[in-house]
Design a protein around this motif. Structure first.
Motif, mmCIF file in Angstrom:
data_model
loop_
_atom_site.group_PDB
_atom_site.id
_atom_site.type_symbol
_atom_site.label_atom_id
_atom_site.label_comp_id
_atom_site.label_asym_id
_atom_site.label_seq_id
_atom_site.Cartn_x
_atom_site.Cartn_y
_atom_site.Cartn_z
ATOM 1 N N GLN A 51 61.373 61.088 -46.026
ATOM 2 C CA GLN A 51 61.720 61.847 -44.811
ATOM 3 C C GLN A 51 60.486 62.403 -44.105
ATOM 4 O O GLN A 51 60.562 62.791 -42.947
ATOM 5 N N CYS A 92 71.856 66.711 -43.782
ATOM 6 C CA CYS A 92 70.571 66.042 -43.985
ATOM 7 C C CYS A 92 69.582 66.590 -42.967
ATOM 8 O O CYS A 92 69.901 66.681 -41.779
ATOM 9 N N LEU A 93 68.389 66.931 -43.438
ATOM 10 C CA LEU A 93 67.379 67.484 -42.534
ATOM 11 C C LEU A 93 66.916 66.430 -41.527
ATOM 12 O O LEU A 93 66.358 66.778 -40.493
ATOM 13 N N HIS A 134 71.927 61.856 -53.027
ATOM 14 C CA HIS A 134 71.560 61.813 -51.602
ATOM 15 C C HIS A 134 70.054 61.554 -51.451
ATOM 16 O O HIS A 134 69.635 60.708 -50.656
ATOM 17 N N HIS A 138 67.621 58.214 -50.059
ATOM 18 C CA HIS A 138 66.491 58.205 -49.107
ATOM 19 C C HIS A 138 65.378 57.283 -49.606
ATOM 20 O O HIS A 138 64.762 56.562 -48.825
HETATM 21 ZN ZN ZN Z 1 68.844 63.704 -46.332
#
Ligand code: ZN
Ligand code: K1U
Length: 180
Positions: A51, A92-93, A134, A138
């Protein structure tokens, strides 16, 4: 320490597959510290290196209320999934403001290394199990909206792209203001 930029869906870089971490030195320690600062600031309860545009198998999680229980998972592997499932309203960020139900295994066992390269195992349930699955998605280049229907996913994509154009416009106006 530094705040890192979190990639926003539908950025194509969120779909890259992460490579194993091989170097457990200063660079990894700084990345963990910067990711932790970024996650607590957001605020969030987890963050994958993917991310922040680092495509290595590193995840951090802190589901405590006191924000003093950071868990670092390097090169994590899920070794067991329970047959029983749970549906959790995930966020989710990388997809700010969107929450939706995703069904996953209710319990998992994980094998990982800590930031010094020491192996450990953990068994998780509840939010920790959700978060581990989760974040590990990613690392495989998967974002939780990919579990939703094409209709929902396309609506989310359109909303995010509209927001992105707004953010770009604001930045351009700010830059123009600074020039005059
Ligand atoms: Zn996420
Ligand atoms: O973007 C991420 O991967 C982090 C994500 C983790 C997660 C949360 C809930 C279900 C699945 C995965 C988040 O932290 S989203 C923000 C959030 O849930 C939260 C924020 C502040 C306090 C408590 C929760």
């Amino acid at each position: 320490m530094a705040l890192l930029n979190i990639l926003r869906y539908p950025d194509a870089r969120l779909h890259k597959v992460a490579k194993p971490v091989t170097d457990f030195g200063e660079r990894l320690a700084k990345l963990v510290a910067d990711m932790a600062e970024t996650m607590y600031d957001a605020p969030g309860v987890g963050l994958a290196a993917s991310q922040v545009d680092v495509h290595e198998q590193l995840v951090i999680i802190d589901i405590s209320d006191t924000k003093d229980a950071l868990q670092v998972l390097v090169n994590p592997e899920i070794t067991w999934y329970s047959d029983d499932k749970q549906v959790y309203d995930e966020g989710c960020l990388s997809v700010p403001g969107i929450y939706d139900g995703v069904e996953r295994a209710a319990r998992v066992k994980v094998r990982a290394l800590d930031q010094h390269g020491k192996a450990y195992e953990l068994e998780a349930d509840g939010l920790l199990a959700v978060c581990i699955q989760h974040e590990m998605d990613h690392l495989l280049g998967k974002v939780f909206v990919q579990y939703l229907s094409p209709l929902k996913r396309n609506r989310i994509k359109a909303k995010m792209l509209k927001e992105e154009r707004g953010l770009e416009r604001e930045a351009a106006l700010r830059a123009a203001g600074r020039r005059y």
